[in-house]
Design a protein around this motif. Sequence first.
Motif, PDB file in Angstrom:
ATOM      1  N   PRO A   1       0.809  -1.222   0.000  1.00 46.81           N
ATOM      2  CA  PRO A   1       0.000   0.000   0.000  1.00 46.81           C
ATOM      3  C   PRO A   1       0.840   1.269   0.000  1.00 46.81           C
ATOM      4  CG  PRO A   1       0.057  -0.965   2.197  1.00 46.81           C
ATOM      5  CD  PRO A   1       0.733  -1.941   1.286  1.00 46.81           C
ATOM      6  N   GLN A   2       0.299   2.286  -0.649  1.00 46.44           N
ATOM      7  CA  GLN A   2       0.908   3.621  -0.586  1.00 46.44           C
ATOM      8  C   GLN A   2       0.294   4.353   0.598  1.00 46.44           C
ATOM      9  OE1 GLN A   2       1.184   7.734  -3.222  1.00 46.44           O
ATOM     10  NE2 GLN A   2       1.036   5.768  -4.295  1.00 46.44           N
ATOM     11  N   ILE A   3       1.146   5.017   1.366  1.00 45.50           N
ATOM     12  CA  ILE A   3       0.689   5.708   2.571  1.00 45.50           C
ATOM     13  C   ILE A   3       1.005   7.200   2.478  1.00 45.50           C
ATOM     14  CG2 ILE A   3       0.767   3.754   4.166  1.00 45.50           C
ATOM     15  CD1 ILE A   3       3.615   4.598   4.939  1.00 45.50           C
ATOM     16  N   THR A   4       0.135   7.987   3.089  1.00 48.37           N
ATOM     17  CA  THR A   4       0.373   9.427   3.206  1.00 48.37           C
ATOM     18  C   THR A   4       1.212   9.695   4.449  1.00 48.37           C
ATOM     19  OG1 THR A   4      -1.733   9.951   2.143  1.00 48.37           O
ATOM     20  CG2 THR A   4      -0.726  11.680   3.506  1.00 48.37           C
ATOM     21  N   ILE A   5       2.313  10.423   4.277  1.00 45.44           N
ATOM     22  CA  ILE A   5       3.145  10.839   5.409  1.00 45.44           C
ATOM     23  C   ILE A   5       3.193  12.370   5.413  1.00 45.44           C
ATOM     24  CG2 ILE A   5       5.451  10.773   6.457  1.00 45.44           C
ATOM     25  CD1 ILE A   5       5.866   8.038   5.292  1.00 45.44           C
ATOM     26  N   PRO A   6       2.752  13.015   6.483  1.00 43.97           N
ATOM     27  CA  PRO A   6       2.700  14.479   6.536  1.00 43.97           C
ATOM     28  C   PRO A   6       4.098  15.100   6.361  1.00 43.97           C
ATOM     29  CG  PRO A   6       1.403  13.522   8.319  1.00 43.97           C
ATOM     30  CD  PRO A   6       2.184  12.405   7.709  1.00 43.97           C
ATOM     31  N   PRO A   7       4.143  16.298   5.789  1.00 46.34           N
ATOM     32  CA  PRO A   7       5.428  16.982   5.568  1.00 46.34           C
ATOM     33  C   PRO A   7       6.281  17.112   6.828  1.00 46.34           C
ATOM     34  CG  PRO A   7       3.681  18.105   4.378  1.00 46.34           C
ATOM     35  CD  PRO A   7       3.018  17.056   5.212  1.00 46.34           C
TER      36      PRO A   7
ATOM     37  N   MET B   1      17.082   9.410   8.137  1.00 46.75           N
ATOM     38  CA  MET B   1      16.410   8.193   7.697  1.00 46.75           C
ATOM     39  C   MET B   1      15.319   8.517   6.690  1.00 46.75           C
ATOM     40  SD  MET B   1      14.038   7.011  10.946  1.00 46.75           S
ATOM     41  CE  MET B   1      15.148   7.466  12.271  1.00 46.75           C
ATOM     42  N   GLU B   2      14.942   7.488   5.923  1.00 44.18           N
ATOM     43  CA  GLU B   2      13.861   7.650   4.970  1.00 44.18           C
ATOM     44  C   GLU B   2      12.547   7.832   5.732  1.00 44.18           C
ATOM     45  OE1 GLU B   2      13.882   7.892   1.726  1.00 44.18           O
ATOM     46  OE2 GLU B   2      16.038   7.596   1.487  1.00 44.18           O
ATOM     47  N   PRO B   3      11.626   8.649   5.203  1.00 40.02           N
ATOM     48  CA  PRO B   3      10.360   8.880   5.904  1.00 40.02           C
ATOM     49  C   PRO B   3       9.572   7.601   6.192  1.00 40.02           C
ATOM     50  CG  PRO B   3      10.679  10.552   4.233  1.00 40.02           C
ATOM     51  CD  PRO B   3      11.781   9.556   4.047  1.00 40.02           C
ATOM     52  N   ASP B   4       9.565   6.651   5.234  1.00 38.09           N
ATOM     53  CA  ASP B   4       8.800   5.437   5.507  1.00 38.09           C
ATOM     54  C   ASP B   4       9.521   4.516   6.487  1.00 38.09           C
ATOM     55  OD1 ASP B   4      10.724   4.669   3.680  1.00 38.09           O
ATOM     56  OD2 ASP B   4       9.308   4.056   2.131  1.00 38.09           O
TER      57      ASP B   4
ATOM     58  N   CYS C   1       7.633   3.190   9.795  1.00 39.16           N
ATOM     59  CA  CYS C   1       7.568   1.775  10.167  1.00 39.16           C
ATOM     60  C   CYS C   1       8.182   1.504  11.540  1.00 39.16           C
ATOM     61  CB  CYS C   1       8.242   0.921   9.095  1.00 39.16           C
ATOM     62  SG  CYS C   1       7.328   0.878   7.538  1.00 39.16           S
ATOM     63  N   LEU C   2       9.199   2.282  11.910  1.00 42.38           N
ATOM     64  CA  LEU C   2       9.761   2.144  13.258  1.00 42.38           C
ATOM     65  C   LEU C   2       8.763   2.630  14.306  1.00 42.38           C
ATOM     66  CD1 LEU C   2      13.469   3.242  12.663  1.00 42.38           C
ATOM     67  CD2 LEU C   2      12.681   0.973  13.366  1.00 42.38           C
TER      68      LEU C   2
ATOM     69  N   THR D   1       6.835   9.129  -3.229  1.00 47.40           N
ATOM     70  CA  THR D   1       5.811   8.198  -2.768  1.00 47.40           C
ATOM     71  C   THR D   1       6.378   7.349  -1.634  1.00 47.40           C
ATOM     72  OG1 THR D   1       6.394   6.389  -4.297  1.00 47.40           O
ATOM     73  CG2 THR D   1       4.854   8.070  -5.096  1.00 47.40           C
ATOM     74  N   TYR D   2       5.467   6.889  -0.769  1.00 49.13           N
ATOM     75  CA  TYR D   2       5.883   6.098   0.391  1.00 49.13           C
ATOM     76  C   TYR D   2       4.964   4.885   0.528  1.00 49.13           C
ATOM     77  CZ  TYR D   2       8.195  10.517   1.195  1.00 49.13           C
ATOM     78  OH  TYR D   2       8.946  11.647   1.014  1.00 49.13           O
ATOM     79  N   HIS D   3       5.567   3.746   0.822  1.00 41.34           N
ATOM     80  CA  HIS D   3       4.834   2.493   0.904  1.00 41.34           C
ATOM     81  C   HIS D   3       5.379   1.647   2.050  1.00 41.34           C
ATOM     82  CE1 HIS D   3       4.707   3.751  -3.356  1.00 41.34           C
ATOM     83  NE2 HIS D   3       3.552   3.084  -3.462  1.00 41.34           N
ATOM     84  N   PHE D   4       4.722   0.533   2.293  1.00 36.16           N
ATOM     85  CA  PHE D   4       5.315  -0.541   3.079  1.00 36.16           C
ATOM     86  C   PHE D   4       4.812  -1.867   2.511  1.00 36.16           C
ATOM     87  CE2 PHE D   4       1.409   0.404   5.537  1.00 36.16           C
ATOM     88  CZ  PHE D   4       0.849  -0.865   5.668  1.00 36.16           C
ATOM     89  N   ARG D   5       5.568  -2.926   2.756  1.00 33.55           N
ATOM     90  CA  ARG D   5       5.125  -4.252   2.337  1.00 33.55           C
ATOM     91  C   ARG D   5       4.674  -5.040   3.552  1.00 33.55           C
ATOM     92  NH1 ARG D   5       8.644  -9.395   0.212  1.00 33.55           N
ATOM     93  NH2 ARG D   5       8.884  -9.587   2.466  1.00 33.55           N
TER      94      ARG D   5
END
Length: 531
Positions: free
Chosen positions: A451-457, A468-471, A475-476, A498-502
Amino acid sequence: MLCNNNVSINAIRLFSSLQNKIFVPVATLTQTTNNNLKSTKPEFKISESDSKIQKCLTMETLCSTVKNVQYAVRGKVVIRAAELEKELKNGVSKPFERVIRANIGDCHATGQKPITFLRQVMAICAYPDLLEISDFPQDAKEKAKELLNACGGGSVGAYTDSAGLDIVRKHIAEFIKNRDAGISCDPDNIFLTTGASGGIKIMMEMLLNGPNETPAGFMIPIPQYPLYSATISEYNAEKIGYYLDEDNNWSLSIEELERSYQESLKRCQPKAICIINPGNPTGQVLSLENMQQIVKWAYDKRLFILADEVYQDNVYAEGMKFHSFKKVAAELGYPYSQIEIASFYSTSKGFMGECGARAGYFEVVNMDEDVKAELKKLSSAQLCSSVLGQVCMDTIVSPPKPGEPSYELFIKEKQGVLNSLKEKAQLVTELLNKIEGVKCNPVQGAMYAFPQITIPPKAIQHAKENGMEPDMFYCLELINQTGICVVPGSGFHQRPGTYHFRTTILPPTDQIKSLLSKFEKFHVRFLKEWS
């Protein structure tokens, strides 16, 4: 050392000073009341400066290609998961009772039961005395006898040929022929390996250029399974990333392949295109038309196709069907039927999920015979893959037949696993798409949602300020607050911005519902906190 009165104190001091040049300290001398000098036994110590011996292997001397290897599936978030599990075991209070590992396609670890026939044959081969036990069905015993008779000394403890047992390779060839509607398969083109990963790495090694030549380039999908980018780094080759189209169910466009290929020409020599079908981490299944386009394009570019087809049993979407690249190329006819292909398969996925067996194979198609001799030579350096793994593979490609004692149970267990995965694929897609700030393409196949997730600015800025990367930051936070372990999309690569997780779809249905309920609460809270 004892000193008598005939030895002058000056001589002893001279001797001590000489010893001090080698050992620190030397014997301590004490003069007794009767003028006899006594010394304690020398205590030899290494000086602090001498103790700092330079190590041969340091981070400075370690090969840069090793340091460049990244494998996100077992990265920072997974390390944190292990730490949290230990803390929970030691009674440390957390806002959750256990860690839910949704980071890796490890079927049995999430509760899937082994297929009975597979384990019966493996057990008998490991301990042949079980042949005398009446509890085992006759077809399992016959299969085990056949395999043991093919082993040196009748034991799975003996080495096999480097490419694997002949009988297993023969059964794999029959399996492929039946899968591909009668297209022939030569057992000599089959190589058994330590999981599909072992085969992928050896084929990529075969495609490398020499040290003084232009680096070899490998076209890999973005997102991709990290084995490919890690191996490219390890081999000091070049990554040629082509983006899958997320807006069209992660499809693959020829225009994007062409863009990626042309961009790479100034830095490397493209040698192969890697295609994962069904997709990992994206869960898409390529259409026949799309595959035909890819074969034609790859043939025109003289690229070797590395077809990662380990999820070929895992197709869930209505109207979708798995097609092998070998079959697609053959049916296109000359000249496309002459394209070189290596196709990979594994016991770790499908309905069996035997990850720990570490068994896989690959088939080479249209490989030059002299080159194949070199491949055999390279394979021989690894001696052979696990023989119990080869046994496991044989039970998958040559399962019980209708009318045999184990057939009905085998089919029941196989379909039970695949039907459950199909239901969970639909469930995960539906639940994720109901969450604010989350969108997920249908899980058409394989074992994952991406899924693609929204991460606020503000959260993006905070992550970057902390290196670190925003995603990864997301996830942490997810695992620290909920115990849910997933893999950041940046570990698979993704389109910039874009930001995702598996996440896997493997846990039991009740756990998936609980996992996604916890995730939804976390995500809404995260958006509010960082907006």
